[in-house]
Design an enzyme around this catalytic site. Structure first.
Site, mmCIF file in Angstrom:
data_model
loop_
_atom_site.group_PDB
_atom_site.id
_atom_site.type_symbol
_atom_site.label_atom_id
_atom_site.label_comp_id
_atom_site.label_asym_id
_atom_site.label_seq_id
_atom_site.Cartn_x
_atom_site.Cartn_y
_atom_site.Cartn_z
ATOM 1 N NE ARG A 26 -14.294 -6.800 -15.140
ATOM 2 C CZ ARG A 26 -15.243 -5.799 -14.003
ATOM 3 N NH1 ARG A 26 -14.381 -5.559 -13.140
ATOM 4 N NH2 ARG A 26 -16.443 -5.205 -14.612
ATOM 5 C CG HIS A 71 -16.183 -0.018 -15.479
ATOM 6 N ND1 HIS A 71 -15.987 -1.312 -14.846
ATOM 7 C CD2 HIS A 71 -16.521 0.845 -14.409
ATOM 8 C CE1 HIS A 71 -15.640 -1.273 -13.715
ATOM 9 N NE2 HIS A 71 -16.024 0.053 -13.248
ATOM 10 C CD GLU A 122 -20.269 -1.787 -10.118
ATOM 11 O OE1 GLU A 122 -20.217 -2.496 -9.536
ATOM 12 O OE2 GLU A 122 -20.224 -0.500 -9.601
ATOM 13 C CG ASN A 174 -18.428 -6.075 -9.750
ATOM 14 O OD1 ASN A 174 -17.894 -6.748 -10.437
ATOM 15 N ND2 ASN A 174 -18.637 -4.838 -10.505
ATOM 16 C CE1 TYR A 194 -14.816 -4.030 -3.974
ATOM 17 C CE2 TYR A 194 -16.852 -4.325 -5.129
ATOM 18 C CZ TYR A 194 -15.503 -4.012 -5.204
ATOM 19 O OH TYR A 194 -14.760 -3.689 -6.294
ATOM 20 C CD GLU A 199 -15.560 -3.920 -9.784
ATOM 21 O OE1 GLU A 199 -15.996 -3.477 -8.731
ATOM 22 O OE2 GLU A 199 -15.622 -3.731 -11.090
HETATM 23 O O1 IFM Z 1 -14.450 1.232 -8.167
HETATM 24 C C1 IFM Z 1 -15.441 0.823 -8.378
HETATM 25 C C2 IFM Z 1 -15.756 0.040 -9.536
HETATM 26 O O2 IFM Z 1 -15.545 0.932 -10.589
HETATM 27 C C3 IFM Z 1 -17.157 -0.540 -9.582
HETATM 28 N N1 IFM Z 1 -17.386 -1.587 -8.549
HETATM 29 C C4 IFM Z 1 -17.178 -0.883 -7.291
HETATM 30 C C5 IFM Z 1 -15.594 -0.312 -7.211
HETATM 31 C C6 IFM Z 1 -15.376 0.084 -5.673
HETATM 32 O O3 IFM Z 1 -16.299 0.803 -5.343
#
Ligand code: IFM
Length: 507
Positions: free
Chosen positions: A100, A144, A190, A331, A333, A399
């Site tokens: 990606r 992005h 995002e 995304n 985390y 992500e």
């Molecule tokens: O590096 C970033 C990415 O560009 C967008 N999402 C979160 C990642 C980590 O902070």
């Protein structure tokens, strides 16, 4: 008789061992047919060649050059612009099935509007061809965080309706030039993050905000602009998706979607106030993007609280936005705790954060490290939530990865654990009916990070910035991922370590 007893006990023993190992054992082949694994990046974070071959600055270049990353910039970054062949070879060696990346708008159309730059077309053609020749699917993001600076200067970028036309023209150039080979298009990365960071709190470009909500902004309005920027972003997405579906999809047979950043939120306490605040958090941070796409309008709670500051979709806009996606990119985390903070609602002037009336804190699990607490169950909850509340759309995890300090050890056990746990959770979610189609870890290489430049990193590969050649070096996580992708069962860490020390994973 003795023989029989021996046989039975051997069988039982075998079964027990199997069961105990099964708890954390899964393999690439457990995922459904067509499911794809890969890694992610974005243009400004890896490409470099910032002023070469006709590219003009984006708002990220301006932000970096203003010193926001303590002098670090993406001028060179990982130099993927020149090293794309080497990087694709590394992807092959790792066993990636998809990569990606994003297209730099101001490389393809310098200044955001006007003629297409042939050198830009050539670079992305080269990268796409190199990937495809090596059997790696290109998954392409159009925006992005790197809006052309010229459009920000001219009309404020995402806070103006003018962006819808310019973005659609840019998307058209991408579909026209690359759509014969790119089957997965994501319009925006995002939006909820780049809008809150860039138009409410001001810690991301273009640093528009107003006191007392944001700091260091010389322009902007935190009470209204985040809502306007989200509205025009959604309209721009919908317009590009409509164009793709009308003019290209039948011929090119690809898919178009949008990406959204998602936490899993957990009430800090079991009080009804914190429970309600947690649902409010989901609606403000996630439903803000997803509700218009799935239902054609913002969540009721947002409309009620924000009132006249949130733009109203006309019925035509609502129809265009609703259903304007083939998939949702996520995304994910970590998990955050949510506490009710309704007192902010009483303030006369409010921004997005005050409107949502919540207090956010890191998951209260006693850890305060630089790395994220590893909470894969949040991903499973999130996927279940989407399945139950949004009609179970096709999902790509765009992500997911662990943050470490840039120059820490290549033996990134934390990242290995992170990946292993999240991929396992994803598998559980799929077994429970989630319509997930792919997993792309953030990130392939240690990149320029949007929040802190070169302080943190997420890469499977370390990039030595001191080396004029920007040598890439595999971390333990690259070996682990490779081991998994090459269909060696994931059994336990010791086994992975042994196989890695035998040196047979990344060839
Ligand atoms: O590096 C970033 C990415 O560009 C967008 N999402 C979160 C990642 C980590 O902070």
């Amino acid at each position: 008789m003795l023989l029989l007893m021996l046989r039975v006990s051997f069988f039982l023993c075998f079964l027990l061992i199997k069961l105990s190992l099964c708890a954390d054992k899964y393999s690439r082949d457990d995922f459904p047919p067509g499911f794809v694994f890969g890694a992610s990046s974005s243009a400004y974070q890896v490409e470099g060649a910032a002023d070469q071959d006709g590219r003009t600055p984006s708002i990220l270049d301006t932000y970096a050059h203003a010193g926001n990353y303590d002098g670090a910039t993406g001028d060179v970054a990982c130099d993927q612009y020149h090293k794309y062949k080497e990087d694709v070879q590394l992807m092959v060696d790792t066993g990636l099935e998809a990569y990606r990346f994003s297209i730099s708008w101001s490389r393809l159309i310098p200044n955001g509007r006007g003629p297409v730059n042939p050198k830009g077309v050539q670079y992305y053609n080269n990268l796409i061809d190199e990937l495809i020749t090596h059997g790696i699917e290109p998954h392409v993001t159009l925006h992005h965080s790197d809006l052309p600076q010229a459009l920000d200067d001219e009309y404020g970028g995402w806070v103006s309706r003018k962006i819808v036309k310019d973005f659609t023209t840019y998307a058209d150039a991408c579909f026209k030039n690359f759509g014969d080979r790119v089957l997965h298009w994501t319009t925006m990365n995002e939006p909820n993050v780049f809008i809150l960071g860039g138009y409410d709190v001001g810690f991301l470009p273009p640093q528009r905000c107003s006191a007392p909500f944001g700091v260091n902004c010389s322009r902007g309005n935190s009470s209204t602009e985040p809502y306007m920027a989200a509205h025009y972003t959604l309209l721009a997405h919908a317009s590009a998706a409509r164009l793709y579906k009308k003019m290209y999809q039948d011929k090119q047979h690809g898919y178009i979607g949008i990406n959204v950043f998602a936490y899993w939120f957990v009430p800090l306490t079991k009080t009804i106030e914190d429970e309600l605040a947690t649902q409010r958090a989901m609606d403000f941070y996630f439903g803000w993007v997803l509700n218009p796409l799935v239902f054609g309008d913002y969540p009721d709670v947002m409309k009620k609280i924000v009132g006249s500051r949130i733009p109203v979709f006309t019925s035509l806009e609502s129809r265009i936005v609703k259903g304007s996606f083939d998939f949702i990119g996520l995304n994910y985390y970590n998990i955050l705790n949510i506490k009710d903070y309704s007192s902010t609602l009483k303030m006369e002037t409010r921004d997005f954060m005050a409107d949502s009336a919540i207090k956010i804190s890191p998951l209260d699990n006693g850890t305060t490290t630089f790395e994220y607490p590893i909470t894969p169950w949040g991903l499973q909850e999130l996927l279940e939530y989407i399945k139950e509340n949004y009609g179970n759309p096709p999902i790509y995890i765009h992500e997911n990865g662990q943050r470490t300090r840039r120059n820490s050890s290549l033996e990134d056990w934390g990242r290995v654990k992170f990946l292993q746990g999240h991929i396992q959770s994803l598998l559980e979610a799929i077994r429970n009916g989630s319509n997930s189609r792919g997993y792309l870890t953030w990130s392939f290489l240690d990149s320029l990070e949007l929040l802190d430049g070169y302080e943190s990193s997420y890469g499977l590969y370390y990039v030595d910035l001191e080396d004029p050649d920007l040598k890439r070096q595999p971390k333990l996580s690259a070996h682990w991922y490779s081991h998994f992708l090459k269909r060696k069962n994931v059994i336990n860490f010791d086994e992975v370590l042994t196989s890695i020390s035998n040196g047979y994973d990344i060839q």
